[in-house]
Design an enzyme around this catalytic site. Structure first.
Site, PDB file in Angstrom:
ATOM      1  CG  ASN A  10       4.710 -76.741 -39.572  1.00 16.35           C
ATOM      2  OD1 ASN A  10       5.115 -75.833 -40.301  1.00 16.35           O
ATOM      3  ND2 ASN A  10       3.888 -77.692 -39.996  1.00 16.35           N
ATOM      4  CD1 TRP A  11       6.040 -71.136 -35.908  1.00 15.07           C
ATOM      5  CD2 TRP A  11       7.272 -69.446 -36.721  1.00 15.07           C
ATOM      6  NE1 TRP A  11       6.701 -70.557 -34.857  1.00 15.07           N
ATOM      7  CE2 TRP A  11       7.469 -69.519 -35.325  1.00 15.07           C
ATOM      8  CE3 TRP A  11       7.952 -68.465 -37.444  1.00 15.07           C
ATOM      9  CZ2 TRP A  11       8.311 -68.649 -34.637  1.00 15.07           C
ATOM     10  CZ3 TRP A  11       8.788 -67.594 -36.764  1.00 15.07           C
ATOM     11  CH2 TRP A  11       8.965 -67.681 -35.374  1.00 15.07           C
ATOM     12  CE  LYS A  12       0.512 -76.432 -39.738  1.00 17.70           C
ATOM     13  NZ  LYS A  12      -0.771 -77.019 -39.480  1.00 17.70           N
ATOM     14  CG  HIS A  97       2.599 -81.181 -42.344  1.00 17.45           C
ATOM     15  ND1 HIS A  97       1.307 -80.824 -42.693  1.00 17.45           N
ATOM     16  CD2 HIS A  97       2.738 -80.902 -41.027  1.00 17.45           C
ATOM     17  CE1 HIS A  97       0.701 -80.341 -41.619  1.00 17.45           C
ATOM     18  NE2 HIS A  97       1.541 -80.378 -40.596  1.00 17.45           N
ATOM     19  CD  GLU A 167       1.796 -83.243 -37.297  1.00 17.90           C
ATOM     20  OE1 GLU A 167       1.913 -82.405 -36.415  1.00 17.90           O
ATOM     21  OE2 GLU A 167       1.715 -82.957 -38.502  1.00 17.90           O
ATOM     22  CB  ILE A 172      -3.784 -81.488 -38.092  1.00 16.63           C
ATOM     23  CG1 ILE A 172      -2.858 -82.632 -37.735  1.00 16.63           C
ATOM     24  CG2 ILE A 172      -2.975 -80.284 -38.547  1.00 16.63           C
ATOM     25  CD1 ILE A 172      -1.981 -83.078 -38.899  1.00 16.63           C
ATOM     26  N   GLY A 236       1.683 -76.778 -34.547  1.00 17.83           N
ATOM     27  CA  GLY A 236       1.331 -75.735 -35.500  1.00 17.83           C
ATOM     28  C   GLY A 236       0.926 -74.464 -34.780  1.00 17.83           C
TER      29      GLY A 236
HETATM   30  P1  PGA Z   1      -1.805 -77.787 -34.993  1.00 19.31           P
HETATM   31  O1  PGA Z   1      -0.976 -78.282 -36.272  1.00 19.31           O
HETATM   32  O2  PGA Z   1      -0.882 -77.852 -33.817  1.00 19.31           O
HETATM   33  O3  PGA Z   1      -2.210 -76.392 -35.348  1.00 19.31           O
HETATM   34  O4  PGA Z   1      -2.989 -78.721 -34.875  1.00 19.31           O
HETATM   35  C1  PGA Z   1      -0.114 -79.361 -36.191  1.00 19.31           C
HETATM   36  C2  PGA Z   1       0.582 -79.578 -37.494  1.00 19.31           C
HETATM   37  O5  PGA Z   1       0.002 -79.313 -38.563  1.00 19.31           O
HETATM   38  O6  PGA Z   1       1.749 -79.999 -37.516  1.00 19.31           O
END
Ligand code: PGA
Length: 256
Positions: A10-12, A97, A167, A172, A236
Site C-alpha cells: 500500500n503505497w499511500k 484502512h 492491522e 501502523i 505500507g
Molecule cells: P506500515 O503501514 O507497514 O507502514 O506500518 C501499514 C499500513 O498502513 O497498511
C-alpha cells in the site's frame, strides 16, 4: 494445493514522481515474477495506476487501488468509480484502512463499499484493527463489530474475493508503538477466523486469507509467516522500498 501467500504493498501518497513509482514497481515485479508461491499486489496512488498497469506482465504481480467510490452516479467531485477501474483491469481494492476510517469512513460506509466492490468483480481487502489494546478486552468486540457490519449479507459466491487484513492501529506507520508480536497476531487471527466462521460458515471462512499489517519489515516477516498464523501481509512503508519489499517476498515464497 497450498494457497499462495498474498503480499500487498500500500503505497499511500508516495512516491513523489511517476518515474520513481515505475522504477520501484519494475524492480518489485522482477522479483515477484520468479516466485511461484506468492501473489504480489501493488496499490499505487490513483494518479500512477494506468502507467503502472502498462508495466504488468504475467499474473504474479497485480495492481490494486487504495479506495474508490461505491456510488454509480457521476456527480461525485473528486471520486473514482468502479467502472473506471474495471475498464483499466484493476483487480484489488483496499477498504476500511484505518487512515480512511480516521478521515470519517464508518462501518456503515465500509459495508456499502465492500458490497459494491464485490458486485463489481474486485477482490476486496477489508482492513480491521483496534485503536488500542485495552486490558478489559473491548478491542475484541470492536473487531467483531467491524467484521459483522462489513460482511453481513455478503453472497457466498463472492467469498472467494474477500481478503481480511488485520492491522492494529497502534502498530501502523511511523508513529507505531511497536509491531504486533507474533503472539498478538496469532491470537487475533484465530479470533477473526471464529468470527468469520459464525458469519459465513466454517468451511468457507477457513478459505478466506487473513493478512497482517503494521510495521512489517524484512526482519519480522518470517516470524509472522511461520508462527503468526498469517496468509500474507499488507505493507505500507517497506513496500515503497523495492529492496526491502523484495526481501519480504522471498521470505514469503520459501515458507510453506
Ligand atoms: P506500515 O503501514 O507497514 O507502514 O506500518 C501499514 C499500513 O498502513 O497498511
Amino acid at each position: 494445493m497450498k494457497k499462495k501467500k498474498i503480499i500487498i504493498g500500500n503505497w499511500k501518497m508516495a512516491p513523489r514522481t511517476l518515474k520513481e513509482a515505475k522504477k520501484t514497481f519494475s524492480a518489485i515485479k522482477k522479483t515477484a515474477a520468479s516466485l511461484r508461491n506468492v501473489q504480489t499486489v501493488i496499490c499505487p496512488p490513483f494518479i500512477y495506476v494506468s502507467d503502472i498497469l502498462k508495466l504488468v506482465s504475467g499474473h504474479r504481480t497485480a495492481v490494486g487501488v487504495q479506495n474508490a467510490s461505491h456510488e454509480e452516479v457521476t456527480a461525485r467531485t473528486g471520486e473514482i468509480s468502479t467502472e473506471m477501474l474495471t475498464a483499466l483491469h484493476v483487480q484489488y481494492i483496499i477498504v476500511g484502512h484505518s487512515e480512511r476510517r480516521a478521515m470519517g469512513e464508518d462501518n456503515e460506509l465500509i459495508r456499502k463499499k465492500v458490497h459494491a466492490f464485490l458486485k463489481a468483480g474486485f477482490v476486496v481487502v477489508l482492513c480491521v484493527g483496534e485503536i488500542d489494546r485495552d486490558k478489559g478486552g473491548t478491542y475484541i468486540s470492536f473487531i467483531k463489530e467491524q467484521l459483522h457490519v462489513a460482511l453481513k449479507g455478503v453472497h457466498k459466491k463472492f467469498l472467494k474475493n474477500i481478503v481480511i487484513a488485520y492491522e492494529p492501529i497502534w502498530a501502523i506507520g511511523k508513529n507505531a508503538k511497536r509491531p504486533a508480536s507474533v503472539e498478538d497476531s496469532f491470537e487475533m487471527h484465530i479470533f477473526i477466523k471464529k468470527v468469520l466462521a459464525s458469519l459465513l460458515g466454517k468451511d468457507r471462512a477457513l478459505r478466506i486469507p487473513i493478512l497482517y499489517g503494521g510495521s512489517v519489515n524484512p526482519e519480522n516477516a518470517e516470524g509472522f509467516l511461520r508462527d503468526g498464523g498469517v496468509d500474507g501481509f499488507l505493507i505500507g512503508r517497506a513496500s515503497r522500498d523495492a529492496e526491502k519489499f523484495s526481501a519480504i517476498l522471498h521470505t514469503a515464497n520459501k515458507i510453506k
